[in-house]
Design a protein around this motif. Sequence first.
Motif, short mmCIF file in Angstrom:
data_model
loop_
_atom_site.label_atom_id
_atom_site.label_comp_id
_atom_site.label_asym_id
_atom_site.label_seq_id
_atom_site.Cartn_x
_atom_site.Cartn_y
_atom_site.Cartn_z
N LEU A 189 -14.35 -23.62 43.73
CA LEU A 189 -14.93 -24.17 42.49
C LEU A 189 -13.91 -25.06 41.79
CD1 LEU A 189 -16.63 -20.93 41.14
CD2 LEU A 189 -17.74 -22.89 42.25
N LEU A 190 -14.41 -26.13 41.22
CA LEU A 190 -13.57 -27.07 40.48
C LEU A 190 -13.58 -26.69 38.99
CD1 LEU A 190 -14.76 -30.13 42.50
CD2 LEU A 190 -12.41 -29.24 42.44
N PRO A 191 -12.57 -27.12 38.24
CA PRO A 191 -12.41 -26.66 36.85
C PRO A 191 -13.63 -26.85 35.96
CG PRO A 191 -10.45 -27.80 37.56
CD PRO A 191 -11.46 -27.98 38.64
N TRP A 192 -14.45 -27.83 36.22
CA TRP A 192 -15.61 -28.09 35.37
C TRP A 192 -16.85 -27.34 35.84
CZ3 TRP A 192 -12.63 -31.82 37.73
CH2 TRP A 192 -13.09 -32.29 38.96
N GLN A 193 -16.71 -26.53 36.90
CA GLN A 193 -17.84 -25.76 37.40
C GLN A 193 -17.80 -24.33 36.85
OE1 GLN A 193 -17.01 -26.52 41.64
NE2 GLN A 193 -18.93 -27.70 41.70
N GLU A 194 -18.99 -23.82 36.58
CA GLU A 194 -19.09 -22.47 36.06
C GLU A 194 -18.53 -21.47 37.07
OE1 GLU A 194 -22.53 -19.41 34.51
OE2 GLU A 194 -22.90 -21.56 34.38
N GLY A 195 -17.72 -20.53 36.57
CA GLY A 195 -17.12 -19.51 37.42
C GLY A 195 -15.73 -19.85 37.92
N TYR A 196 -15.25 -21.04 37.61
CA TYR A 196 -13.90 -21.44 38.03
C TYR A 196 -12.87 -20.46 37.49
CZ TYR A 196 -9.60 -24.20 38.32
OH TYR A 196 -8.32 -24.63 38.57
N ASP A 197 -11.92 -20.06 38.34
CA ASP A 197 -10.86 -19.14 37.95
C ASP A 197 -9.81 -19.89 37.13
OD1 ASP A 197 -8.80 -17.30 37.71
OD2 ASP A 197 -8.73 -16.81 39.84
N GLU A 256 -7.09 -19.15 35.96
CA GLU A 256 -5.69 -18.90 36.32
C GLU A 256 -5.11 -20.08 37.09
OE1 GLU A 256 -3.47 -16.24 35.68
OE2 GLU A 256 -5.01 -15.91 34.16
N PHE A 257 -5.95 -20.82 37.81
CA PHE A 257 -5.47 -21.96 38.58
C PHE A 257 -5.02 -23.11 37.70
CE2 PHE A 257 -7.23 -19.56 41.97
CZ PHE A 257 -6.54 -19.96 43.10
N MET A 258 -5.50 -23.14 36.45
CA MET A 258 -5.08 -24.20 35.54
C MET A 258 -3.63 -24.02 35.10
SD MET A 258 -7.38 -26.41 35.57
CE MET A 258 -6.69 -27.51 34.36
N LYS A 259 -3.06 -22.87 35.37
CA LYS A 259 -1.64 -22.65 35.05
C LYS A 259 -0.73 -23.48 35.95
CE LYS A 259 -2.25 -18.04 33.14
NZ LYS A 259 -1.97 -16.61 33.31
N VAL A 260 -1.21 -23.84 37.13
CA VAL A 260 -0.39 -24.63 38.06
C VAL A 260 -0.90 -26.06 38.23
CG1 VAL A 260 0.50 -22.66 39.35
CG2 VAL A 260 -1.62 -23.76 40.09
N GLN A 261 -2.14 -26.29 37.84
CA GLN A 261 -2.71 -27.63 37.96
C GLN A 261 -2.86 -28.23 36.56
OE1 GLN A 261 -6.19 -29.70 40.41
NE2 GLN A 261 -6.90 -27.90 39.36
N ARG A 262 -2.13 -29.28 36.33
CA ARG A 262 -2.21 -29.94 35.02
C ARG A 262 -3.56 -30.64 34.86
NH1 ARG A 262 3.44 -32.25 33.32
NH2 ARG A 262 4.80 -30.95 34.57
N GLN A 263 -4.13 -30.53 33.69
CA GLN A 263 -5.36 -31.26 33.41
C GLN A 263 -4.98 -32.56 32.72
OE1 GLN A 263 -8.52 -29.21 31.38
NE2 GLN A 263 -9.59 -31.11 30.98
N LEU A 264 -4.75 -33.57 33.52
CA LEU A 264 -4.38 -34.89 32.99
C LEU A 264 -5.56 -35.84 32.94
CD1 LEU A 264 -1.02 -35.33 34.93
CD2 LEU A 264 -1.38 -34.44 32.62
N TRP A 265 -6.66 -35.45 33.54
CA TRP A 265 -7.79 -36.34 33.66
C TRP A 265 -8.57 -36.48 32.36
CZ3 TRP A 265 -7.72 -31.55 36.16
CH2 TRP A 265 -8.63 -30.60 35.72
N VAL A 266 -9.35 -37.55 32.35
CA VAL A 266 -10.23 -37.86 31.24
C VAL A 266 -11.56 -37.16 31.49
CG1 VAL A 266 -11.44 -39.75 30.06
CG2 VAL A 266 -9.13 -40.12 30.96
N SER A 267 -12.09 -36.53 30.46
CA SER A 267 -13.40 -35.88 30.57
C SER A 267 -14.48 -36.91 30.87
CB SER A 267 -13.72 -35.14 29.27
OG SER A 267 -15.02 -34.62 29.33
N LEU A 268 -15.46 -36.52 31.64
CA LEU A 268 -16.56 -37.42 31.95
C LEU A 268 -17.59 -37.47 30.83
CD1 LEU A 268 -17.31 -36.64 35.71
CD2 LEU A 268 -16.15 -38.62 34.75
N HIS A 269 -17.49 -36.56 29.88
CA HIS A 269 -18.51 -36.49 28.80
C HIS A 269 -18.08 -37.26 27.60
CE1 HIS A 269 -19.22 -32.93 31.38
NE2 HIS A 269 -20.45 -33.38 31.25
#
Length: 132
Positions: free
Chosen positions: A109-117, A119-132
């Motif tokens: 699952l990707l960060p914007w999908q329901e149920g995404y864990d 905990e993975f965001m602790k190692v993956q920086r969210q640098l992207w621009v939201s699509l909304h």
Amino acid sequence: FATIDVHDPEGDFAYTVGFTELGHPEILVSGLKGTTCHQLFWDMYNAVKTGKRYKSGDVDLDLATLPTGFRSISPEVAAEYCCQAVYWYEDKDKTPTFLQLVVPDRAGLLPWQEGYDAEFMKVQRQLWVSLH
């Protein structure tokens, strides 16, 4: 093309310099080991050379064993995190654009999908621009 590995206390990341020469955004990824990043970058580069184009909002099912997503990175964030790529193209009168390759959790699952864990965001920086 080249890859730039950045070792940072907040988490390592890597990005490309050279995709712009193919008319394609540069790619940044975080949360993966260097050898995995480099292999993904090479696979993407070879695909782009033969006409493949990745764009913000895409979910790719062929690049890795789990789905990967792509999201745009703003020019301001790119200037901070991908400074060597930005600097490289200043002398060439080109302005590169950037995509973040977003990796899934263990369930695919990707960060914007329901149920995404989350905990993975602790190692993956969210640098992207939201699509909304």
